[in-house]
Design an enzyme around this catalytic site. Structure first.
Site, PDB file in Angstrom:
ATOM      1  N   SER A 132      38.925  -0.241  61.735  1.00 39.38           N
ATOM      2  CA  SER A 132      37.875   0.789  61.692  1.00 39.38           C
ATOM      3  C   SER A 132      37.939   1.723  62.904  1.00 39.38           C
ATOM      4  O   SER A 132      36.928   2.011  63.536  1.00 39.38           O
ATOM      5  CB  SER A 132      36.489   0.136  61.575  1.00 39.38           C
ATOM      6  OG  SER A 132      36.384  -0.607  60.385  1.00 39.38           O
ATOM      7  N   HIS A 185      50.469  -7.137  57.104  1.00 37.94           N
ATOM      8  CA  HIS A 185      49.077  -6.689  57.144  1.00 37.94           C
ATOM      9  C   HIS A 185      48.179  -7.779  56.558  1.00 37.94           C
ATOM     10  O   HIS A 185      48.573  -8.501  55.639  1.00 37.94           O
ATOM     11  CB  HIS A 185      48.918  -5.389  56.354  1.00 37.94           C
ATOM     12  CG  HIS A 185      47.605  -4.721  56.584  1.00 37.94           C
ATOM     13  ND1 HIS A 185      46.447  -5.117  55.939  1.00 37.94           N
ATOM     14  CD2 HIS A 185      47.245  -3.688  57.399  1.00 37.94           C
ATOM     15  CE1 HIS A 185      45.440  -4.357  56.340  1.00 37.94           C
ATOM     16  NE2 HIS A 185      45.895  -3.477  57.226  1.00 37.94           N
ATOM     17  N   ASN A 191      47.622   4.185  58.027  1.00 38.00           N
ATOM     18  CA  ASN A 191      47.948   3.310  56.894  1.00 38.00           C
ATOM     19  C   ASN A 191      47.101   3.753  55.709  1.00 38.00           C
ATOM     20  O   ASN A 191      45.912   3.470  55.648  1.00 38.00           O
ATOM     21  CB  ASN A 191      47.657   1.853  57.253  1.00 38.00           C
ATOM     22  CG  ASN A 191      47.900   0.911  56.086  1.00 38.00           C
ATOM     23  OD1 ASN A 191      48.539   1.267  55.104  1.00 38.00           O
ATOM     24  ND2 ASN A 191      47.383  -0.309  56.192  1.00 38.00           N
ATOM     25  N   TRP A 192      47.741   4.453  54.783  1.00 36.61           N
ATOM     26  CA  TRP A 192      47.003   5.011  53.650  1.00 36.61           C
ATOM     27  C   TRP A 192      46.635   3.973  52.601  1.00 36.61           C
ATOM     28  O   TRP A 192      45.852   4.261  51.697  1.00 36.61           O
ATOM     29  CB  TRP A 192      47.829   6.117  52.993  1.00 36.61           C
ATOM     30  CG  TRP A 192      47.814   7.405  53.751  1.00 36.61           C
ATOM     31  CD1 TRP A 192      47.227   7.646  54.964  1.00 36.61           C
ATOM     32  CD2 TRP A 192      48.406   8.642  53.342  1.00 36.61           C
ATOM     33  NE1 TRP A 192      47.418   8.950  55.337  1.00 36.61           N
ATOM     34  CE2 TRP A 192      48.143   9.587  54.358  1.00 36.61           C
ATOM     35  CE3 TRP A 192      49.140   9.029  52.229  1.00 36.61           C
ATOM     36  CZ2 TRP A 192      48.583  10.908  54.280  1.00 36.61           C
ATOM     37  CZ3 TRP A 192      49.581  10.349  52.142  1.00 36.61           C
ATOM     38  CH2 TRP A 192      49.300  11.280  53.164  1.00 36.61           C
ATOM     39  N   LYS A 193      47.240   2.805  52.667  1.00 41.12           N
ATOM     40  CA  LYS A 193      46.996   1.757  51.667  1.00 41.12           C
ATOM     41  C   LYS A 193      47.276   2.325  50.264  1.00 41.12           C
ATOM     42  O   LYS A 193      48.207   3.099  50.090  1.00 41.12           O
ATOM     43  CB  LYS A 193      45.597   1.175  51.838  1.00 41.12           C
ATOM     44  CG  LYS A 193      45.365   0.712  53.286  1.00 41.12           C
ATOM     45  CD  LYS A 193      44.108  -0.054  53.482  1.00 41.12           C
ATOM     46  CE  LYS A 193      43.987  -0.454  54.966  1.00 41.12           C
ATOM     47  NZ  LYS A 193      42.797  -1.305  55.200  1.00 41.12           N
ATOM     48  N   GLY A 212      43.179   3.053  59.402  1.00 42.46           N
ATOM     49  CA  GLY A 212      43.039   2.918  57.958  1.00 42.46           C
ATOM     50  C   GLY A 212      42.351   4.107  57.328  1.00 42.46           C
ATOM     51  O   GLY A 212      42.917   5.192  57.207  1.00 42.46           O
ATOM     52  N   GLY A 213      41.097   3.934  56.919  1.00 42.66           N
ATOM     53  CA  GLY A 213      40.366   4.959  56.176  1.00 42.66           C
ATOM     54  C   GLY A 213      40.342   6.323  56.834  1.00 42.66           C
ATOM     55  O   GLY A 213      40.429   7.353  56.156  1.00 42.66           O
ATOM     56  N   GLY A 252      37.963  -2.167  57.507  1.00 46.33           N
ATOM     57  CA  GLY A 252      37.208  -1.620  56.386  1.00 46.33           C
ATOM     58  C   GLY A 252      35.733  -1.965  56.384  1.00 46.33           C
ATOM     59  O   GLY A 252      35.030  -1.693  55.424  1.00 46.33           O
ATOM     60  N   GLU A 311      45.822  -7.722  54.556  1.00 48.59           N
ATOM     61  CA  GLU A 311      45.610  -7.623  53.109  1.00 48.59           C
ATOM     62  C   GLU A 311      46.793  -8.192  52.344  1.00 48.59           C
ATOM     63  O   GLU A 311      46.621  -8.779  51.274  1.00 48.59           O
ATOM     64  CB  GLU A 311      45.355  -6.153  52.734  1.00 48.59           C
ATOM     65  CG  GLU A 311      44.004  -5.673  53.234  1.00 48.59           C
ATOM     66  CD  GLU A 311      43.886  -4.168  53.339  1.00 48.59           C
ATOM     67  OE1 GLU A 311      42.814  -3.713  53.790  1.00 48.59           O
ATOM     68  OE2 GLU A 311      44.848  -3.452  52.998  1.00 48.59           O
ATOM     69  N   GLU A 349      44.883  -6.357  64.647  1.00 52.95           N
ATOM     70  CA  GLU A 349      43.824  -5.952  63.730  1.00 52.95           C
ATOM     71  C   GLU A 349      42.899  -7.127  63.453  1.00 52.95           C
ATOM     72  O   GLU A 349      43.206  -7.969  62.603  1.00 52.95           O
ATOM     73  CB  GLU A 349      44.425  -5.465  62.408  1.00 52.95           C
ATOM     74  CG  GLU A 349      45.209  -4.177  62.511  1.00 52.95           C
ATOM     75  CD  GLU A 349      45.328  -3.499  61.158  1.00 52.95           C
ATOM     76  OE1 GLU A 349      44.991  -2.320  61.068  1.00 52.95           O
ATOM     77  OE2 GLU A 349      45.715  -4.154  60.188  1.00 52.95           O
TER      78      GLU A 349
END
Length: 251
Positions: free
Chosen positions: A212, A94, A9-11, A233-234, A172, A96, A166
Site C-alpha cells: 500500500s 509474490h 506491479n499491475w497484477k 501495487g494499486g 491491498g 499472492e 512486502e
C-alpha cells in the site's frame, strides 16, 4: 550509494490499449528522474509495453515465470520466452502467488536461478502474515524466506537480486508499515544477507518496500537508511499517483 528502484506491479489489470495510453502519459512525467522506473505488466501487455517504452527511461518486467525453459507446463511462461522479447525484470514469489498458486521457498529459489540463467533481473518478494506479525515472528519469517530464496546463488548473483519486503497484512489493505518498522525489517533482511554473503554484498543489494505504497508516504519511506524504493501495487495503475511516487525526491 544504492540506487532507488520504483517498480509498479499491475497484477491482473490493464488491456494492451490501456497499457499504451498509460505509458504515453507517464513517460514525460518521469523522464528526468534519477530513480529506476519499472512496470511489471500482465503477459498479454508485455509486447505492447516493450514497444511503447522505446526511447524512454522506463523498463518492463513480468509478474511471474516458470523455472523450466520449456516442457509440458500448460499455461506457463519461461524465462527464455521473456528474455527473447526484451523483458528485463521479473517478479518472483509474490505473496499472492504463494497464497493462491502454491508457490514455495523451493520454487522461488528455482525461479531465481532460472531468471539469472536467462539474464533476467529478479524482484524477489518476502513478507510476513498478520498472524506471524502478531506472534512476533516477523524477523524470523523474513530472514528464513530470504535465506531459502538465495540458496545456492553466487555473490555476484546476490548483488543483482532486488528484494521486495512486502508485509502481507499491508498488501491491498490500505495499511502501511511505519517507516521505522519497514526500515527495521529491511535492515534484518540485509543483516541476514551479510551473515551469508558478507558486508560488501549486503550493502549492494537493492531492498524495496511494498505494501500500500502511496505518494504521500513515499518520501518518508524511501529516505530511510535501508529502503531502496518500492514495489507499488494499486497506486501504479494511476498515472499521476505513480509519477508522484517515482518523483518523490522532487516534491
Amino acid at each position: 550509494m544504492r540506487r532507488k528502484v520504483i517498480a509498479g506491479n499491475w497484477k491482473m489489470n490493464m488491456l494492451p490499449d490501456e497499457t499504451i495510453k498509460f505509458i504515453d502519459e507517464i513517460a514525460p512525467l518521469v523522464k528526468d528522474t534519477k530513480n529506476e522506473v519499472i512496470l511489471c505488466v500482465p503477459y498479454t501487455d508485455l509486447f505492447y509495453a516493450l514497444l511503447t517504452v522505446q526511447n524512454t527511461n522506463i523498463k518492463i518486467g513480468a509478474q511471474n515465470m516458470h523455472w523450466e525453459e520449456n516442457g509440458a507446463y500448460t499455461g506457463e511462461v519461461s524465462g527464455k520466452m521473456l528474455k527473447v522479447i526484451g523483458v528485463e525484470y521479473v517478479i518472483i514469489g509474490h505473496s499472492e502467488r504463494r497464497q493462491y498458486y502454491a508457490e514455495t521457498d523451493e520454487t522461488v529459489n528455482k525461479k531465481i536461478k532460472s531468471a539469472f540463467a536467462n539474464e533476467l533481473k529478479p524482484i524477489v518478494c518476502v513478507g510476513e502474515t498478520l498472524e506471524q506479525r502478531e506472534e512476533g515472528k516477523t524477523e524470523e519469517i523474513i530472514k528464513q524466506q530470504t535465506r531459502l530464496a538465495l540458496e545456492g546463488l553466487s555473490n555476484e548473483q546476490v548483488k543483482n537480486v532486488i528484494i521486495a519486503y512486502e508485509p502481507i497484512w499491508a498488501i491491498g489493505t490500505g495499511k502501511t508499515a511505519t517507516s521505522e518498522d519497514a526500515n527495521s525489517s529491511i535492515k534484518s533482511i540485509r543483516k541476514e544477507i551479510e551473515s551469508i554473503y558478507g558486508k560488501e554484498v549486503s550493502e549492494q543489494v537493492i531492498i524495496q518496500y511494498g505494501g500500500s505504497v502511496k505518494s504521500e508516504i513515499a518520501k518518508e519511506l524511501f529516505e530511510t537508511s535501508d529502503i531502496d524504493g518500492g514495489l507499488v501495487g494499486g497506486a501504479s495503475l494511476k498515472v499521476e499517483e505513480f509519477s508522484k511516487i517515482v518523483n518523490y525526491d522532487k516534491n
